[in-house]
Write an enzyme that holds these catalytic residues in place. Structure first.
Site, PDB file in Angstrom:
ATOM      1  N   ASP A   6      -3.032   5.070 -13.974  1.00 43.15           N
ATOM      2  CA  ASP A   6      -3.084   3.914 -13.059  1.00 43.15           C
ATOM      3  C   ASP A   6      -4.334   3.062 -13.298  1.00 43.15           C
ATOM      4  OD1 ASP A   6      -0.859   5.035 -11.946  1.00 43.15           O
ATOM      5  OD2 ASP A   6      -1.542   4.866  -9.871  1.00 43.15           O
ATOM      6  N   VAL A  38       0.842  -1.205   0.000  1.00 45.73           N
ATOM      7  CA  VAL A  38       0.000   0.000   0.000  1.00 45.73           C
ATOM      8  C   VAL A  38       0.877   1.256   0.000  1.00 45.73           C
ATOM      9  CG1 VAL A  38      -1.720   1.243   1.391  1.00 45.73           C
ATOM     10  CG2 VAL A  38      -1.823  -1.238   1.217  1.00 45.73           C
ATOM     11  N   LEU A  95       2.432   1.321  -6.570  1.00 45.17           N
ATOM     12  CA  LEU A  95       2.128   0.155  -7.414  1.00 45.17           C
ATOM     13  C   LEU A  95       0.627   0.051  -7.723  1.00 45.17           C
ATOM     14  CD1 LEU A  95       4.497  -2.655  -6.033  1.00 45.17           C
ATOM     15  CD2 LEU A  95       4.959  -0.858  -7.701  1.00 45.17           C
ATOM     16  N   GLY A  96      -0.119   1.089  -7.406  1.00 46.52           N
ATOM     17  CA  GLY A  96      -1.526   1.128  -7.816  1.00 46.52           C
ATOM     18  C   GLY A  96      -2.463   0.306  -6.953  1.00 46.52           C
ATOM     19  N   ALA A 101      -6.151   1.640  -6.930  1.00 40.61           N
ATOM     20  CA  ALA A 101      -6.883   1.425  -8.191  1.00 40.61           C
ATOM     21  C   ALA A 101      -7.184  -0.056  -8.392  1.00 40.61           C
ATOM     22  CB  ALA A 101      -6.076   1.974  -9.366  1.00 40.61           C
ATOM     23  N   ALA A 117       2.716   2.658  -2.182  1.00 35.86           N
ATOM     24  CA  ALA A 117       4.071   2.376  -2.655  1.00 35.86           C
ATOM     25  C   ALA A 117       4.237   2.691  -4.147  1.00 35.86           C
ATOM     26  CB  ALA A 117       4.398   0.903  -2.400  1.00 35.86           C
TER      27      ALA A 117
HETATM   28  O1  PMV Z   1       0.088   6.898  -7.441  1.00 31.19           O
HETATM   29  P1  PMV Z   1       1.383   6.610  -8.140  1.00 31.19           P
HETATM   30  O2  PMV Z   1       2.545   6.593  -7.256  1.00 31.19           O
HETATM   31  O3  PMV Z   1       1.279   5.452  -9.084  1.00 31.19           O
HETATM   32  O4  PMV Z   1       1.660   7.888  -9.102  1.00 31.19           O
HETATM   33  C1  PMV Z   1       0.794   8.202 -10.137  1.00 31.19           C
HETATM   34  C2  PMV Z   1       1.538   8.777 -11.282  1.00 31.19           C
HETATM   35  C3  PMV Z   1       1.613  10.303 -11.342  1.00 31.19           C
HETATM   36  O5  PMV Z   1       2.010  10.587 -12.671  1.00 31.19           O
HETATM   37  C4  PMV Z   1       2.654  10.846 -10.375  1.00 31.19           C
HETATM   38  C5  PMV Z   1       0.286  10.971 -11.051  1.00 31.19           C
HETATM   39  C6  PMV Z   1      -0.765  10.751 -12.125  1.00 31.19           C
HETATM   40  O6  PMV Z   1      -1.908  11.161 -11.868  1.00 31.19           O
HETATM   41  O7  PMV Z   1      -0.474  10.235 -13.212  1.00 31.19           O
END
Ligand code: PMV
Length: 312
Positions: A150, A100, A104-105, A108, A102
């Site tokens: 994501d 969590v 890696l989504g 989502a 981290a």
């Molecule tokens: O939530 P993460 O760590 O997978 O980051 C998402 C990717 C970003 O480009 C930083 C934010 C986005 O909305 O695309």
């Protein structure tokens, strides 16, 4: 009882710049998954749903959930989408092997798993586009204006070349790649990292936009390399992407040290992945170097490590 799941993801190229209209490349991680089980409940009244996540010690009834609760949001939104009110009480139980906060989504993936399981429970097989849109609404609760990369890669469970609001290309790698993921031991605060980049862009638009443009070019070059083969340059593109993320202010001493360790141990390239300020680095390795890189990262204090193959 109905079960569904969804994978984790890693961003190979283009995080942050993707928020500002440049392309990103992300791939699913099938080895790490979130799952949701929907079943009849022996407690509760008609229409009531209990949401249970043993890992995060959450146990709430949907009708009592505070506003903005992500599990409640995905449940209500999915029920509205499939135009269903449950005739008998239900419980939805979440499980996940995805770390969590981290990058890696995990959020989502939980959303997609819940929406998919709920739809299936009522005889509706939701398509990836709909699942992605449902998960996006929950991402908005987490950090305001997410790019959507994501939820897209997780709902489609395919490598994606993604431009916000414009392009969604699902593609297959010409050759498989092997990636070592190493956790810095610190959480990645997506909303804060995105806000830091927004502030930098306000203070110094020339610098920020130049970084976004260069990341965009790197991502395009990487897309060509992944589509056509010719993986030799991919590592170098990763290194350049990491340097630009440093300029954007979203790396950290721990992430930089893990990148350095991976390169010294023989990785072809390495970069932070996701929002940064914590979370994971990804290191591209040849089969021969994988073990050495894995061990070097373990020695240098990576708190979690995964070796992942992205299939052709
Ligand atoms: O939530 P993460 O760590 O997978 O980051 C998402 C990717 C970003 O480009 C930083 C934010 C986005 O909305 O695309």
């Amino acid at each position: 009882m109905t079960r569904a799941d969804a994978p984790a993801k890693m961003i190979l190229f283009g995080e942050h710049a993707v928020v500002y209209g440049r392309p990103a490349i992300a791939v699913p991680i099938p080895e790490l998954r979130a799952s949701a089980v929907v079943e009849e409940h022996h407690l509760g009244a008609a229409g009531q749903i209990e949401l249970i996540s043993p890992l995060t010690e959450i146990r709430i009834w949907l009708h009592e959930a505070p506003p903005g609760n992500p599990l409640a949001a995905i449940t209500s939104n999915t029920l509205a989408k499939i135009e269903c009110t449950s005739p008998s009480p239900l419980k939805i139980t979440i499980d996940s092997t995805i770390p969590v906060a981290a990058g890696l989504g995990s959020g989502a993936a939980v959303s997609v798993a819940v929406a998919r399981a709920l739809g299936r429970h009522f005889g509706v097989e939701l398509d990836p586009q709909t699942l992605s849109a449902l998960a996006y609404e929950v991402e908005v609760i987490h950090h305001g204006s997410p790019s959507g990369v994501d939820n897209t890669v997780i709902a489609f469970e395919s490598p994606v070349f993604f431009i916000r609001g414009q392009t969604l290309e699902l593609f297959t790698l010409r050759q498989p790649i092997t990636v070592i993921l190493a956790h810095s031991g610190q959480a990645t605060p997506t909303a804060i990292a995105v806000e830091e980049v927004r502030k930098l862009r306000e203070r110094d638009p020339v610098l920020a936009n130049a970084c976004f443009d260069e990341i965009g070019e790197i991502t395009l070059a990487a897309y060509q390399a992944l589509m056509k083969g010719g993986l030799e340059q991919l590592g170098e593109l990763m290194n350049r992407n990491h340097d630009l993320l440093k300029v954007l202010g979203v790396s950290s001493p721990q992430l930089d040290q893990l990148v350095e360790t991976a390169l010294v141990a023989g990785a072809n390239g390495a970069k932070l992945s996701g929002a940064g300020l914590g979370g994971y680095i990804i290191a591209l390795v040849n089969a021969d170097d994988a073990e050495a890189v894995f061990h070097a990262l373990a020695e240098s204090g990576a708190s979690q490590l995964h070796k992942v193959s992205v299939h052709a």
